[in-house]
Design an enzyme around this catalytic site. Structure first.
Site, PDB file in Angstrom:
ATOM      1  N   GLU A 445      41.317  48.622  21.801  1.00 28.00           N
ATOM      2  CA  GLU A 445      42.028  47.868  22.835  1.00 28.00           C
ATOM      3  C   GLU A 445      43.225  48.655  23.345  1.00 28.00           C
ATOM      4  O   GLU A 445      43.536  48.635  24.547  1.00 28.00           O
ATOM      5  CB  GLU A 445      42.470  46.508  22.288  1.00 28.00           C
ATOM      6  CG  GLU A 445      41.329  45.553  21.980  1.00 28.00           C
ATOM      7  CD  GLU A 445      40.516  45.204  23.212  1.00 28.00           C
ATOM      8  OE1 GLU A 445      41.106  44.935  24.271  1.00 28.00           O
ATOM      9  OE2 GLU A 445      39.273  45.217  23.120  1.00 28.00           O
ATOM     10  N   TRP A 448      41.975  51.161  25.780  1.00 27.22           N
ATOM     11  CA  TRP A 448      41.718  50.671  27.147  1.00 27.22           C
ATOM     12  C   TRP A 448      42.957  50.872  28.011  1.00 27.22           C
ATOM     13  O   TRP A 448      42.852  51.230  29.200  1.00 27.22           O
ATOM     14  CB  TRP A 448      41.340  49.186  27.116  1.00 27.22           C
ATOM     15  CG  TRP A 448      39.884  48.917  26.910  1.00 27.22           C
ATOM     16  CD1 TRP A 448      39.273  48.481  25.771  1.00 27.22           C
ATOM     17  CD2 TRP A 448      38.825  49.048  27.883  1.00 27.22           C
ATOM     18  NE1 TRP A 448      37.914  48.343  25.969  1.00 27.22           N
ATOM     19  CE2 TRP A 448      37.615  48.677  27.252  1.00 27.22           C
ATOM     20  CE3 TRP A 448      38.793  49.445  29.222  1.00 27.22           C
ATOM     21  CZ2 TRP A 448      36.391  48.687  27.910  1.00 27.22           C
ATOM     22  CZ3 TRP A 448      37.571  49.456  29.886  1.00 27.22           C
ATOM     23  CH2 TRP A 448      36.391  49.089  29.234  1.00 27.22           C
ATOM     24  N   TRP A 477      34.455  37.652  50.732  1.00 23.24           N
ATOM     25  CA  TRP A 477      35.211  36.694  49.938  1.00 23.24           C
ATOM     26  C   TRP A 477      35.446  35.407  50.719  1.00 23.24           C
ATOM     27  O   TRP A 477      35.493  35.398  51.943  1.00 23.24           O
ATOM     28  CB  TRP A 477      36.559  37.294  49.539  1.00 23.24           C
ATOM     29  CG  TRP A 477      36.464  38.604  48.830  1.00 23.24           C
ATOM     30  CD1 TRP A 477      36.718  39.838  49.347  1.00 23.24           C
ATOM     31  CD2 TRP A 477      36.070  38.827  47.475  1.00 23.24           C
ATOM     32  NE1 TRP A 477      36.519  40.812  48.405  1.00 23.24           N
ATOM     33  CE2 TRP A 477      36.118  40.218  47.238  1.00 23.24           C
ATOM     34  CE3 TRP A 477      35.684  37.986  46.430  1.00 23.24           C
ATOM     35  CZ2 TRP A 477      35.797  40.784  46.010  1.00 23.24           C
ATOM     36  CZ3 TRP A 477      35.372  38.551  45.204  1.00 23.24           C
ATOM     37  CH2 TRP A 477      35.426  39.929  44.990  1.00 23.24           C
ATOM     38  N   ASN A 512      44.490  37.266  26.112  1.00 24.81           N
ATOM     39  CA  ASN A 512      43.609  38.159  26.862  1.00 24.81           C
ATOM     40  C   ASN A 512      42.259  37.535  27.200  1.00 24.81           C
ATOM     41  O   ASN A 512      41.736  37.708  28.300  1.00 24.81           O
ATOM     42  CB  ASN A 512      43.386  39.465  26.094  1.00 24.81           C
ATOM     43  CG  ASN A 512      42.645  40.489  26.923  1.00 24.81           C
ATOM     44  OD1 ASN A 512      43.080  40.858  28.002  1.00 24.81           O
ATOM     45  ND2 ASN A 512      41.491  40.936  26.435  1.00 24.81           N
ATOM     46  N   TRP A 530      39.762  39.478  44.339  1.00 26.68           N
ATOM     47  CA  TRP A 530      40.418  39.773  43.074  1.00 26.68           C
ATOM     48  C   TRP A 530      41.867  40.202  43.252  1.00 26.68           C
ATOM     49  O   TRP A 530      42.712  40.010  42.370  1.00 26.68           O
ATOM     50  CB  TRP A 530      39.654  40.844  42.290  1.00 26.68           C
ATOM     51  CG  TRP A 530      39.458  42.150  43.006  1.00 26.68           C
ATOM     52  CD1 TRP A 530      38.408  42.496  43.810  1.00 26.68           C
ATOM     53  CD2 TRP A 530      40.323  43.294  42.983  1.00 26.68           C
ATOM     54  NE1 TRP A 530      38.565  43.778  44.291  1.00 26.68           N
ATOM     55  CE2 TRP A 530      39.737  44.286  43.802  1.00 26.68           C
ATOM     56  CE3 TRP A 530      41.540  43.567  42.363  1.00 26.68           C
ATOM     57  CZ2 TRP A 530      40.319  45.535  44.013  1.00 26.68           C
ATOM     58  CZ3 TRP A 530      42.126  44.806  42.567  1.00 26.68           C
ATOM     59  CH2 TRP A 530      41.508  45.774  43.386  1.00 26.68           C
ATOM     60  N   TRP A 553      41.413  43.190  36.204  1.00 28.98           N
ATOM     61  CA  TRP A 553      40.879  42.420  37.329  1.00 28.98           C
ATOM     62  C   TRP A 553      39.634  43.073  37.917  1.00 28.98           C
ATOM     63  O   TRP A 553      38.657  42.402  38.244  1.00 28.98           O
ATOM     64  CB  TRP A 553      41.948  42.247  38.401  1.00 28.98           C
ATOM     65  CG  TRP A 553      42.788  41.042  38.143  1.00 28.98           C
ATOM     66  CD1 TRP A 553      44.005  40.992  37.521  1.00 28.98           C
ATOM     67  CD2 TRP A 553      42.443  39.690  38.453  1.00 28.98           C
ATOM     68  NE1 TRP A 553      44.442  39.699  37.431  1.00 28.98           N
ATOM     69  CE2 TRP A 553      43.505  38.873  37.999  1.00 28.98           C
ATOM     70  CE3 TRP A 553      41.355  39.082  39.069  1.00 28.98           C
ATOM     71  CZ2 TRP A 553      43.504  37.483  38.149  1.00 28.98           C
ATOM     72  CZ3 TRP A 553      41.349  37.702  39.216  1.00 28.98           C
ATOM     73  CH2 TRP A 553      42.408  36.917  38.757  1.00 28.98           C
TER      74      TRP A 553
END
Length: 646
Positions: A445, A448, A477, A512, A530, A553
């Site tokens: 993690e 990332w 969208w 998270n 987004w 995102w």
């Protein structure tokens, strides 16, 4: 002005879609497409107006548009500008300019001057293990001159970058703690507060002006990897060279600097997929312990330093607040409790994660280092880290580290965190196999965070509101602001989504797993861009960080690097069972449902009688998940079209 994207396909023509994609880099190849074809993307990917706005524009009643509700427009670069940055990444330009400076200095060395400036930024707020600060202190010591720590408050930049008032409050609280620590070392912390109308590009010249005032021959700082910050540093180096001021910019934010994780096949390419990136990165940090070695802390100035800069200490003090980013008294007290400032607090937050059990009492406005945590240091498998492999998905307890605010502001370094984790691991070795141990999962993690920083450095377009995978530039969208507002307020009618958003609004932070659930609901169920969610998180969170926020995102929206496939769409009900097995999370943040249990809690509208549901005072679902899922699949399969409205 673009027409409403909520209009039917007969009035809303198909938008251009990149059709020549390199499968390795997913970059759009340049062709002879006219600029007019890209005008729709100039500044905003969508109009974000509802049908009423389009109708009024068509009728020439633009004067009435301003009074209609609409979401805030995201900040999106043109395709042309983003492509230019990708072709010449700012980090490379900075490195080239530094190399030119260093060659010139070998031929004509500069004087050390009367002082050394360390320019602290808002993502390296610490004295421990701080690369540029450590070297600046050593340089000052070797030349018997004082070290000055400078911080520049930049309200206009905070606004442009959607910094939350909570993030700015956290910044100021940490500066006060740092000033106290630095004072004990006779090192002045001087704060230059820019006027609200100061041009964003003026920072380098103002810093160099202060360098001249203080007789500083050098300015030291740590690099950030966002486009604006790199261009700021590029100006600092070029202008410093002109004015005879040495500029030293160091990599500090990451364990392995951008570009340092090389493909095993050789060449200069970097990994755009996380797993191979992680395999190489984890091999590097376990085989080369020096990557986790801390930089030396700054050494004290001579006792005369604070007196020398006494007038500046009075004139350049830490502001109590920044205009436009103030918190009300209640929120300020809550933030101080939930997110305590300072390096000592960060270290204790880490230690609690490594050595204590998770507890549900941490859901509310409580400190992450509050008394009452059960110490299991003698049996680490029961600690929050020891149970992280399965517990990390549970939002009903403090199962995660809660270090994200400290990472984002640089109050603690990833090196320090990993080194301490290794020290407390069997044999003093850091586990990195995410399939074999909970610690390995947690280390991945942290990786990332590193991965997304490497991405923004190599592909500047993601700092500019562009999708990493340009194939999805043309996704259509929805634009109804009522849905966006319901999502923001936690009134979407899906308990786990609403609980997540209410936690966001109340605490400036979110678990998270719940971030992923809330983001998936916005992008796939509501089919809203987004970038609107990305921006809202930034304006609310104390841990707002472009690389991590944007990466998360885009992962959920299926537009990013190594994303969740577009056909994998979170089901809010099944996600509720995974994220909140006890129901405590939903009951705490959605008190309308505090009397419910089991599946009634997860889906009150679907399981209770109409009368019983109405009595709750809780909103009905604003969309049907099954229908919304089919709509999302259609939009992603038929990029540039609205097949569901044809």
């Amino acid at each position: 002005m673009p027409s409403s994207s909520s209009a039917s396909t007969s009035t809303n023509p198909k938008r251009p879609v990149p059709d020549d994609i390199n499968p390795e880099t997913k970059r759009q190849k340049k062709d002879d497409q006219t600029q007019a074809d890209e005008d729709w993307f100039n500044g905003n990917i969508c109009a974000f107006f509802d049908g009423d706005v389009a109708e009024k524009l068509d009728e020439g009643r633009a004067d009435q548009v301003a009074s209609l509700p609409r979401p805030s427009d995201p900040r999106v670069s043109t395709v042309e500008n983003a492509d230019k940055k990708d072709a010449n990444p700012p980090l490379q330009l900075v490195e080239v300019e530094i190399e030119k400076q260093d060659k010139a200095l070998k031929q004509s060395p500069l004087e050390a001057g009367k002082s050394v400036i360390y320019w602290m930024r808002m993502n390296d707020l610490r004295l421990t293990d701080n690369h540029a600060l450590s070297l600046a202190s050593s340089f000052a010591q070797s030349n018997s001159i004082p070290l000055v720590v400078l911080f520049v408050v930049t309200p206009r930049e905070y606004k442009a970058h959607d910094r939350s008032p909570r993030r700015i409050d956290f910044l100021l609280r940490n500066l006060r703690t740092l000033q106290s620590s630095l004072s004990k070392l006779n090192i002045p912390l001087l704060v230059h507060s820019q006027p609200h109308d100061a041009p964003r590009k003026s920072q380098p010249m103002e810093v160099l002006k202060l360098a001249k005032k203080w007789g500083a021959g050098s300015v030291w700082s740590n690099l950030s990897y966002e486009v604006d910050e790199l261009e700021r540093d590029l100006r600092l180096v070029t202008e410093g060279s002109k004015q005879g001021v040495r500029v030293e910019l160091k990599h500090d934010r990451l364990v392995v600097k951008p570009g340092g994780v090389k493909k095993k096949t050789g060449g200069d390419g970097m990994y755009n997929v996380f797993t191979p990136f992680y395999n190489v990165w984890s091999d590097m940090i376990t085989s080369n312990p020096s990557l986790l070695a801390p930089y030396a802390s700054p050494k004290p100035n001579d006792v005369s330093a604070l007196k020398t800069f006494g007038d500046d200490l009075k004139a350049m003090s830490i502001p109590t607040s920044v205009k436009g980013f103030e918190l009300d008294e209640k929120d300020a007290k809550a933030m101080k409790k939930i997110h305590p400032e300072g390096e000592e607090a960060a270290v204790e937050v880490l230690n609690r994660f490594l050595t204590t059990k998770a507890r549900s009492s941490q859901l509310g406005t409580v400190s992450p280092i509050a008394d009452g945590a059960e110490d299991v240091s003698s049996s680490k498998k029961d600690s929050r880290l020891g149970t992280y492999g399965t517990g990390r998905d549970h939002a009903d307890k403090d199962t995660t580290s809660r270090l994200s605010p400290y990472f984002a502001s640089g109050v603690i370094s990833a090196r320090q965190v990993l080194a301490e984790t290794a020290r407390q691991s069997p044999g003093g070795k850091l586990p990195v196999d995410k399939k074999a141990s909970a610690t390995g999962t947690w280390v991945s993690e942290i990786a990332w965070r590193e991965f997304y920083n490497h991405i923004i450095a190599a592909y500047p377009r993601v700092s500019m509101g562009q999708p990493f995978n340009v194939k999805y530039r043309g996704v259509q969208w929805e634009t109804d602001p009522k849905y966006l507002q319901a999502w923001k307020e936690g009134k979407a009618g899906y308990p786990i989504v609403d609980a997540a958003m209410r936690q966001c609004n109340a605490q400036g932070w979110m678990h998270n797993r719940c971030r992923m659930i809330a983001a998936s609901f916005l992008t796939k169920d509501l089919m809203l861009d987004w970038r609107l969610g990305e921006r809202y998180f930034m304006t609310q969170f104390v841990d707002g960080d472009l690389a991590a926020n944007n990466g998360g995102w885009q992962w959920v929206a299926s537009t990013g690097t190594d994303p969740q496939p577009y056909f994998r769409i979170f089901n809010p009900l099944s996600q509720s069972e995974k994220a909140d097995p006890s129901g405590d999370y939903i009951r705490y943040f959605v008190p309308e449902l505090k009397g419910l249990k089991g599946k009634d809690l997860l889906d009150p509208h679907g399981r209770l009688s109409p009368a019983a549901f109405k009595a709750l005072g809780y909103p009905a679902p604003i969309v049907d998940h099954k229908k919304a899922r089919e709509r999302a699949l259609g939009r992603y399969k038929n990029i540039g079209e609205k097949p569901d409205e044809a």
